[in-house]
Design an enzyme around this catalytic site. Structure first.
Site, PDB file in Angstrom:
ATOM      1  CG  ASP A  67       0.143  -6.243  -0.607  1.00 15.44           C
ATOM      2  OD1 ASP A  67      -0.119  -7.317  -1.174  1.00 15.44           O
ATOM      3  OD2 ASP A  67      -0.686  -5.321  -0.495  1.00 15.44           O
ATOM      4  CG  HIS A 140      -8.237  -9.269  -3.921  1.00 19.07           C
ATOM      5  ND1 HIS A 140      -8.213  -7.978  -4.391  1.00 19.07           N
ATOM      6  CD2 HIS A 140      -6.938  -9.582  -3.605  1.00 19.07           C
ATOM      7  CE1 HIS A 140      -6.978  -7.525  -4.354  1.00 19.07           C
ATOM      8  NE2 HIS A 140      -6.186  -8.478  -3.897  1.00 19.07           N
TER       9      HIS A 140
END
EC number: 3.1.26.11
Length: 308
Positions: A67, A140
């Site tokens: 994304d 992350h």
């Protein structure tokens, strides 16, 4: 200096939000574009703005999740067709070269320009006479970075009347003084740039973070920023789920902005679970912690004013 949010959703596009991409338009004289991430259909979002793809000079990728990257091959290909033939700088985590080159090679895509790749580590990754870009690692699920863009301080406006009194002829000497360089006149007189320029113009700081759960580097990168862009994938009360997937909540974004002493916070990367009607409540959650908080929407645009 202007910033455009081309996509503000997380994970996958919806009817209301495309996936992540942010365009930063640099100030005069060139007004070049720097892009931060390029999720799928980023080039479509460009066409809904006054931005020109042929002005794009650099792409900064925070991490390799789709994304944030699936729009890169189409974007680079279209850049050739619209006259963007100058060299293109691409910065990103290790693997960004392989991702882009493989996509272009297997699709038979030929570009009319060269790509200069920099697979980054923490530290200063780019600097020229106008800007410094620093990258730091975030927390992350994939290696992910945040970027701090610092505009160098600029000399103040020249005092033209004083230059005339000193006998400085118009032309190249004015240009040197404007750059902060002292000059010598034909009679040997030295004119100091600091004596003929107004108050220096303080450079602006823009911090653009990739996906992250709360960590020290979000505050370090955002220190004293004129604008901090921070993800807010989840709402307050959803911290456990947010951290499980390497993300933050609205309140955590606001707490980072407050701790950093930023002047403005813009939140982005909202989960697809939230409808347009729910976003004002998310914005309010952040504003209770950090009043200068805004929830971005697709094509949201704001200017970063010069510091006084």
């Amino acid at each position: 200096m202007d910033i455009w949010f081309l996509g503000t959703g997380a994970g996958r596009p919806t009817k209301e939000r495309n996936v992540t991409s942010i365009a930063l338009r640099l100030p005069d004289p060139d007004c070049a574009l720097w892009l931060f991430d390029a999720g799928e259909a980023t080039q479509h979002q460009f066409m809904r703005t006054p931005l020109k793809l042929n002005k794009l000079e650099a792409l900064f990728v925070t991490h390799l999740h789709g994304d944030h990257t699936f729009g890169i091959p189409g974007l680079l290909s279209t850049r050739s067709y619209v006259g963007g033939n100058g060299p293109m700088k691409v910065f990103g985590p290790p693997g960004i070269r392989e991702l882009v080159d493989t996509s272009l090679r297997l699709s038979g895509t030929r570009l009319d320009y060269e790509i200069a790749y920099t697979e980054i580590e923490e530290g200063i990754i780019f600097e020229d006479e106008r800007f410094i870009v620093e990258a730091r690692a975030l927390e992350h699920r994939l290696p992910c970075f945040g970027y701090r863009i610092t505009e160098r301080d600029r000399p103040g406006k020249l005092q033209v009347e004083k230059l005339k009194e000193l006998g400085v002829p118009e032309g190249p000497l004015y240009g040197s003084l404007k750059k902060g360089q002292d000059v010598s006149l034909p009679d040997g007189t030295v004119v100091r740039a600091a004596e003929v320029a107004g108050t220096p113009i303080k450079g602006r700081i823009v911090t653009i973070l990739g996906d992250t759960k709360p960590c020290d580097n979000t505050v370090i990168l955002g220190r004293d920023a004129d604008l901090l862009v921070h993800e807010a994938t989840f709402a307050d009360g959803q911290q456990e789920k947010a951290h499980l997937y390497g993300h933050s909540t609205t309140v955590e974004a606001a707490e980072a902005a407050r701790a950093a002493g930023a002047r403005q916070l813009v939140m982005t990367h909202f989960s697809t679970r939230f409808t347009a009607e729910q976003i004002p409540a998310l914005e309010q959650e952040a504003q209770e912690i950090f009043p200068e908080s805004t929830a971005a929407y697709d094509l949201y645009h704001t200017s970063i004013a010069c510091r006084q």
